[in-house]
Design an enzyme around this catalytic site. Structure first.
Site, PDB file in Angstrom:
ATOM      1  N   LEU A 101     -34.072 -36.645  35.056  1.00 34.82           N
ATOM      2  CA  LEU A 101     -33.932 -36.161  36.429  1.00 34.82           C
ATOM      3  C   LEU A 101     -34.824 -36.912  37.413  1.00 34.82           C
ATOM      4  CD1 LEU A 101     -33.486 -32.361  35.738  1.00 34.82           C
ATOM      5  CD2 LEU A 101     -31.876 -33.830  36.969  1.00 34.82           C
ATOM      6  N   TYR A 143     -46.122 -31.824  16.302  1.00 36.25           N
ATOM      7  CA  TYR A 143     -46.286 -32.891  17.288  1.00 36.25           C
ATOM      8  C   TYR A 143     -47.205 -33.989  16.778  1.00 36.25           C
ATOM      9  CZ  TYR A 143     -44.247 -29.844  20.909  1.00 36.25           C
ATOM     10  OH  TYR A 143     -43.409 -29.046  21.654  1.00 36.25           O
TER      11      TYR A 143
END
Length: 346
Positions: free
Chosen positions: A241, A53
């Protein structure tokens, strides 16, 4: 906040955890610290990161996420309050960043990856260390249509488990887990641990959301009978979403606006499913993202849902999903949409 004891361990984790893959790319060090402070203030104790990351991975930024968490831990001095989880890379896939030459899940690479992560994180140990993805070529990260190969693994699952065991015995890892794994891989890890007296995997970190419920079909039975619970990631499906990308919208600074790699949920039939879920939330006066997170949190195989955000406002809204309970009428409507869009995205 509510807390959950992970089976076969002494880990008690918050049912909402903090995912950190934006730290170092979309979030500065100061912003990362603010997110960590807000999460901790809301009772979150599970912080999940990885050696690769931030995402998308680049040589210039690799490891920054762990460094930002490490500088926060050094300043705040609250290591004992945190269940800290990180991951070791599997082999490079396609154009993935290659952190080490011959990036394999063997003794040498696991030892080096762990030492590097501990140094960046300013800690002597990890509560949970996860294999980020398998050594072998198999279906993960949205890949479907398994293909038979004559691949001979350069590193076996037993060798990986033995390498992790060395670090457990050294006191640098408390528990181990897997990520982006298949039912075969999960069961094989469990079998090898039992047969050879090696550490048992205690968690699996796979995607799970209203758009991707494949865990229910492939892994939920293992979770029930083996006590291998899910750390759910991508529960907002890269933010789709929330509804913010519907009808071709590209909000400034948003992940899918900035980076072309996040296209898994962009197909027309996937967008149609998203539109239905968002419309359902709106009819019930709910925030679509909170509804999606509440759905994930209520599943019996989910130990914790990892939240990812780029702003404090997003993170607070996601944390507020903790108070949302979905009634039977709404759940029935969710299942009706799922019946028409059963697998809209892998």
């Amino acid at each position: 906040m509510f807390y959950h004891r992970i089976p076969h361990s002494s880990l008690e984790v918050s049912v909402l955890g903090l995912g950190t893959m934006t730290f170092g790319e979309q979030n500065s060090e100061a912003q990362a610290h603010d997110q960590l402070d807000l999460a901790l203030a809301n009772g979150v104790n599970l912080i999940d990161t990885a050696e690769m990351y931030p995402v998308p991975p680049r040589p210039e930024t690799q490891g920054l996420t762990e460094r930002y968490i490490g500088s926060w831990l050094k300043r705040r001095g609250q290591r004992e309050k945190i269940v800290l989880a990180s991951k070791v890379l599997g082999p490079a896939r396609g154009n993935d960043l290659e952190v080490r030459p011959q990036q394999m899940l063997d003794r040498k690479n696991i030892r080096q990856a762990l030492e590097d992560s501990l140094r960046r994180l300013n800690t002597d140990y990890l509560d949970l260390y996860q294999v980020h993805w398998p050594q072998r070529s198999t279906n993960c990260f949205g890949k479907l249509n398994y293909r038979y190969t004559d691949e001979k693994l350069p590193v076996t699952l037993l060798e990986t488990l033995e390498a992790l065991n060395e670090q457990v015995r050294a006191g640098k890892i408390r528990y181990i887990g897997i990520s982006n794994e298949t039912p075969w891989g999960a069961m094989r890890y469990l079998q090898l641990a039992e047969k050879h007296g090696l550490p048992r995997i205690v968690t699996v970190q796979n995607p799970y959301s209203l758009l991707n419920r494949s865990f229910e079909v492939r892994m939920a039975e293992i979770s029930q009978f083996e006590g291998l619970e899910l750390l759910a990631y991508s529960s907002l499906a890269f933010g789709t979403l929330s509804g913010k990308y519907l009808h071709g919208a590209r909000p400034a600074g948003a992940q899918n606006t900035l980076f072309s790699r996040f296209i898994r949920y962009s197909a027309p039939h996937t967008q149609a499913a998203i539109a239905e879920y968002v419309a359902l939330a709106n009819r019930h006066g709910l925030d679509p993202a909170q509804m999606a997170l509440a759905f994930v949190r209520r599943q019996p195989f989910v130990a914790s849902t990892l939240l990812g955000a780029t702003t404090l406002e997003q993170l607070q809204s996601n944390l507020d999903s903790l108070t949302l309970d979905l009634d039977e009428t709404l759940l029935a409507s969710l299942e009706e949409i799922h019946g028409r869009y059963t697998f809209p995205a892998p």
